[in-house]
Design a protein around this motif. Structure first.
Motif, PDB file in Angstrom:
ATOM      1  N   LEU A  85       5.588  -6.898   5.220  1.00 47.28           N
ATOM      2  CA  LEU A  85       6.263  -5.692   4.757  1.00 47.28           C
ATOM      3  C   LEU A  85       5.594  -4.482   5.403  1.00 47.28           C
ATOM      4  N   VAL A  86       6.392  -3.683   6.098  1.00 46.41           N
ATOM      5  CA  VAL A  86       5.857  -2.618   6.950  1.00 46.41           C
ATOM      6  C   VAL A  86       6.138  -1.257   6.327  1.00 46.41           C
ATOM      7  N   GLY A  87       5.153  -0.698   5.655  1.00 44.60           N
ATOM      8  CA  GLY A  87       5.260   0.659   5.129  1.00 44.60           C
ATOM      9  C   GLY A  87       4.637   1.637   6.105  1.00 44.60           C
ATOM     10  N   ILE A  88       5.187   2.848   6.209  1.00 41.09           N
ATOM     11  CA  ILE A  88       4.671   3.861   7.130  1.00 41.09           C
ATOM     12  C   ILE A  88       4.071   5.007   6.318  1.00 41.09           C
TER      13      ILE A  88
ATOM     14  N   GLY B  32       1.649   8.067   9.897  1.00 43.41           N
ATOM     15  CA  GLY B  32       2.421   7.287  10.860  1.00 43.41           C
ATOM     16  C   GLY B  32       1.897   5.888  11.086  1.00 43.41           C
ATOM     17  N   HIS B  33       0.849   5.474  10.352  1.00 38.59           N
ATOM     18  CA  HIS B  33       0.313   4.124  10.499  1.00 38.59           C
ATOM     19  C   HIS B  33       1.188   3.147   9.725  1.00 38.59           C
ATOM     20  N   ASP B  34       1.375   1.937  10.275  1.00 36.00           N
ATOM     21  CA  ASP B  34       2.181   0.955   9.557  1.00 36.00           C
ATOM     22  C   ASP B  34       1.314  -0.171   9.010  1.00 36.00           C
ATOM     23  N   THR B  35       1.710  -0.658   7.857  1.00 34.28           N
ATOM     24  CA  THR B  35       0.971  -1.752   7.219  1.00 34.28           C
ATOM     25  C   THR B  35       1.401  -3.088   7.819  1.00 34.28           C
ATOM     26  N   ASP B  36       0.532  -4.071   7.735  1.00 30.17           N
ATOM     27  CA  ASP B  36       0.850  -5.410   8.230  1.00 30.17           C
ATOM     28  C   ASP B  36       0.065  -6.420   7.413  1.00 30.17           C
ATOM     29  N   GLU B  37       0.774  -7.319   6.786  1.00 31.42           N
ATOM     30  CA  GLU B  37       0.117  -8.366   6.003  1.00 31.42           C
ATOM     31  C   GLU B  37       0.875  -9.668   6.241  1.00 31.42           C
ATOM     32  N   LYS B  38       0.150 -10.762   6.440  1.00 31.14           N
ATOM     33  CA  LYS B  38       0.782 -12.038   6.775  1.00 31.14           C
ATOM     34  C   LYS B  38       1.057 -12.834   5.502  1.00 31.14           C
ATOM     35  N   ILE B  39       2.311 -12.889   5.102  1.00 30.75           N
ATOM     36  CA  ILE B  39       2.735 -13.705   3.959  1.00 30.75           C
ATOM     37  C   ILE B  39       3.379 -14.976   4.524  1.00 30.75           C
ATOM     38  N   PRO B  40       2.854 -16.141   4.235  1.00 30.80           N
ATOM     39  CA  PRO B  40       3.498 -17.366   4.728  1.00 30.80           C
ATOM     40  C   PRO B  40       4.957 -17.422   4.290  1.00 30.80           C
ATOM     41  N   VAL B  41       5.824 -17.836   5.198  1.00 30.27           N
ATOM     42  CA  VAL B  41       7.260 -17.887   4.913  1.00 30.27           C
ATOM     43  C   VAL B  41       7.548 -18.726   3.670  1.00 30.27           C
ATOM     44  N   LYS B  42       6.857 -19.817   3.523  1.00 29.21           N
ATOM     45  CA  LYS B  42       7.088 -20.691   2.376  1.00 29.21           C
ATOM     46  C   LYS B  42       6.863 -19.944   1.063  1.00 29.21           C
ATOM     47  N   LEU B  43       5.759 -19.192   0.983  1.00 34.22           N
ATOM     48  CA  LEU B  43       5.452 -18.433  -0.223  1.00 34.22           C
ATOM     49  C   LEU B  43       6.465 -17.306  -0.427  1.00 34.22           C
TER      50      LEU B  43
ATOM     51  N   SER C  45      -5.762   1.351   1.888  1.00 36.68           N
ATOM     52  CA  SER C  45      -5.020   0.654   2.940  1.00 36.68           C
ATOM     53  C   SER C  45      -4.078   1.569   3.694  1.00 36.68           C
ATOM     54  N   VAL C  46      -3.811   2.728   3.147  1.00 40.57           N
ATOM     55  CA  VAL C  46      -2.841   3.644   3.739  1.00 40.57           C
ATOM     56  C   VAL C  46      -3.400   5.063   3.721  1.00 40.57           C
ATOM     57  N   ALA C  47      -2.875   5.899   4.620  1.00 43.64           N
ATOM     58  CA  ALA C  47      -3.294   7.297   4.680  1.00 43.64           C
ATOM     59  C   ALA C  47      -2.339   8.150   3.853  1.00 43.64           C
ATOM     60  N   LEU C  48      -2.732   8.415   2.618  1.00 47.61           N
ATOM     61  CA  LEU C  48      -1.976   9.286   1.720  1.00 47.61           C
ATOM     62  C   LEU C  48      -2.953  10.204   0.983  1.00 47.61           C
ATOM     63  N   PRO C  49      -3.698  11.029   1.725  1.00 46.06           N
ATOM     64  CA  PRO C  49      -4.699  11.880   1.089  1.00 46.06           C
ATOM     65  C   PRO C  49      -4.088  12.801   0.045  1.00 46.06           C
TER      66      PRO C  49
END
Length: 639
Positions: free
Chosen positions: A38-41, A45-56, A75-79
């Motif tokens: 799931l890619v949040g910005i 302007g940085h995007d998140t990246d997390e590896k969730i196995p497709v099965k899960l 994990s994100v830049a939201l000062p």
């Protein structure tokens, strides 16, 4: 050479197939896709990246599509928003855009023989369960506000339809279509190679690289990239060499060594938020494929001093989808032989120009951006536009900030090209800020009831002339070369003095509070969001200057060593070295009574004296450039 079948791979799940059932079926049919992200910005302007196995993911698909996944403020830049003591942030999937698969070309599946893929789902960030934040949220809300307000304005000022071909009233409009596109310029090189400034400059002046044929690994990587981008559905228009670079050489290994080339890739426009998502994915594909072929990729605005940087011209368009099924441009004139644009087009352009001081902090937010934005090299620094010398002579002026793109044979192509962004600009915020400014200009034009000929006169006003919307002591249009035909003093007087540092740029938020209000309307960027962006940009500038640029400058100074022999030198060598050493000490050597420029800059940053730090940054840049040129001259005279 590709040794797997692209036709067997999944590249995207289109927006219309985002039901849990369809997603499940698609992923089960494509075992090469092993992960979901799931890619949040965030606001930076940085995007998140997390590896969730497709099965899960598939086991919890209904829950994930509705509630997303959770992260925290670290994990994100939201000062000023997601602080450590109030850091809950949810990442919620956007079901209204295409989702793309990101492939790892260095990792093949044992059973499929295909690269392992991750389904990247563009998402919104939500703080504390009820406050949607981040760059995608801002763009989404800006587009919503723009459409709602413009429809109200069109209904209130029906006179404008006499200038728009193909639509008679607001009742004919089914929906508004806000379209945008970017183009990607970037440099590729073999690892560890450093560009020879003189060779790069000479090649640029001689135009030895521009649109020339590619060779070796660069050609292969470019062709593969275009093939992959086509599979994603980006409708690539072309890929070619840009102006920068030098000719690669064939090494003993049979591969091309010493690669140093600038490239550009263009693809078709899309809905504005989709266009920003598309650009993100294009960058990942470019980097991954070129890296696979042993080439470094940089999206920096100015990787090499003294030669052309990389821009990312952002195209801004507006159309109406009609109830009869047709689509018409809302910027194009009714008669291309008579007018450049209709009143909406003029209002849009005037809105960007009048409000650009507060748009600019979203366009140019890094030190690297300002390394590119200097007079020359076709990089725009002045708030000025070009329409063309006549309606039958389209503008080709590349020295202006915003250009009008028009083609009488294709009215739908009528749009504006904002030329200041670079590949690291936050496209979500650039587009959002631009359209909010466009709305401001359109509102002013419609309220005044102006027609195209009157608006052309307004846009062409001279310094000191009063206008219903544009500022008196400014000019906004030039068909001449802004760099060659005006002195610096004339440019500053007529078009406004351009900021030279990130800090100078950010101060526009304080200097133009009335212009800043255009972002707050419709609650698109409330005060806390603007302050969060300001803090993020300030922190980035401050930290990079203090902890990266100043130490790198010190390393450069230490590298400018005495190299002439005491047994073989001339008086010219002594003269050059004494001047070099003097500048070295001014920049980087403290004494008991006087601190050097680098130390003074660090002190100013440490004590939040940002005006002083900004001035010192410019003085350091000037001295370093002077030193670099002198050191080259010094070394060239040595036998």
């Amino acid at each position: 050479m590709l040794d797997y079948d692209l036709d067997k791979m999944l590249f995207r799940i289109p927006a219309e197939k985002h039901s849990a059932k369809e997603i499940t079926e698609i992923l089960e049919d494509h075992p090469e896709v092993q992960f979901v992200s799931l890619v949040g910005i965030d606001i930076g302007g940085h995007d998140t990246d997390e590896k969730i196995p497709v099965k899960l993911f598939l086991e919890d698909i209904d829950k994930v599509l509705t509630n997303g996944v959770q992260t925290d403020g670290s994990s994100v830049a939201l000062p000023l928003i997601a602080e450590l003591n109030n850091a809950k942030v949810d990442i919620i999937p956007d079901l209204g855009v295409h989702w793309y698969v990101d492939y790892n070309f260095r990792n093949r599946g044992y059973k499929t023989g295909l690269p392992i893929g991750t389904l990247r789902i563009p998402s919104f960030l939500v703080h504390n369960e009820d406050f949607e934040v981040g760059s995608r949220v801002i763009l989404r809300d800006a587009l919503r506000h723009f459409k709602e307000e413009l429809m109200r304005e069109l209904k209130a000022h029906p006179y404008v339809f006499q200038y728009i071909k193909g639509v008679d009233s607001v009742d004919d409009i089914e929906e508004l279509a806000i379209t945008s596109a970017t183009e990607l310029e970037f440099w590729v090189k073999t690892p560890d190679d450093k560009g020879d400034r003189e060779q790069l400059f000479t090649a640029q002046v001689l135009k030895e690289q521009y649109w020339k044929r590619t060779y070796g690994e660069v050609r292969t990587a470019l062709e593969e990239t275009l093939m992959f981008l086509d599979k994603y559905g980006f409708q690539v228009e072309m890929g070619h060499k840009e102006v920068g670079g030098v000719k690669a050489r064939m090494g003993n290994s049979g591969h091309y060594d010493h690669v140093m080339e600038q490239l550009e890739i263009d693809w078709k426009y899309a809905d504005a938020i989709q266009a920003a998502d598309n650009e993100n994915q294009v960058k990942y594909v470019v980097r991954d494929i070129f890296t696979k072929h042993g080439l470094d990729v940089t999206f920096m605005a100015k990787p090499f001093e003294g030669v052309a940087g990389s821009g990312e011209h952002t195209h801004l368009g507006l159309a109406a989808k009609l109830k009869n099924g047709k689509t018409v441009s809302l910027f194009a004139p009714d008669d291309f032989n008579k007018d450049f644009m209709n009143p909406l087009g003029y209002g849009a352009l005037m809105g960007v120009l009048k409000n650009y001081e507060v748009i600019n902090p979203f366009v140019s937010s890094t030190n690297d951006a300002f390394n590119r934005l200097k007079p020359g090299y076709e990089a725009p620094v002045c708030i000025v536009t070009s329409l063309g010398r006549a309606v039958d002579e389209p503008s080709r002026n590349r020295t202006v900030l915003v250009g009008l793109i028009r083609d009488s044979k294709n009215p739908m192509s009528t749009r504006f090209e904002l030329r200041a962004p670079n590949p690291k600009s936050n496209t979500y915020l650039v587009i959002a800020a631009s359209y909010l400014a466009i709305l401001d200009g359109i509102k002013a034009v419609l309220a005044a009831g102006k027609g195209p000929s009157e608006l052309e006169k307004s846009l062409s006003k001279k310094y000191g002339d009063e206008d219903f919307y544009l500022e008196r002591d400014r000019e906004y249009r030039s068909e001449d070369d802004v760099f060659e035909d005006f002195t610096e003093e004339e440019r500053n007087k007529l078009f406004g003095q351009a900021p030279s540092t990130v800090w100078q740029n950010l101060t526009a938020f304080d200097r133009y509070p009335e212009k800043l209000n255009i972002f707050k309307e419709g609650d698109v960027m409330p005060e806390i969001v603007l302050e969060s962006y300001r803090e993020q940009t300030l922190s980035q500038w401050r930290t990079e200057l203090h902890d990266r640029i100043i130490p790198q400058t010190m390393d450069f100074i230490r590298g400018c060593k005495k190299v002439h022999s005491d047994d073989d030198f001339s008086d010219y060598d002594i003269k050059n070295w004494l001047e070099i050493d003097k500048i070295r000490h001014q920049i980087a050597k403290d004494t008991i009574t006087e601190k050097c420029l680098l130390t003074r800059a660090k002190d100013a940053l440490d004590h939040s004296r940002y005006d002083e730090a900004s001035d010192l940054q410019l003085e350091i840049q000037k001295k370093v450039n002077e030193l670099a040129a002198l050191y080259i001259t010094y070394k060239k005279n040595l036998l």
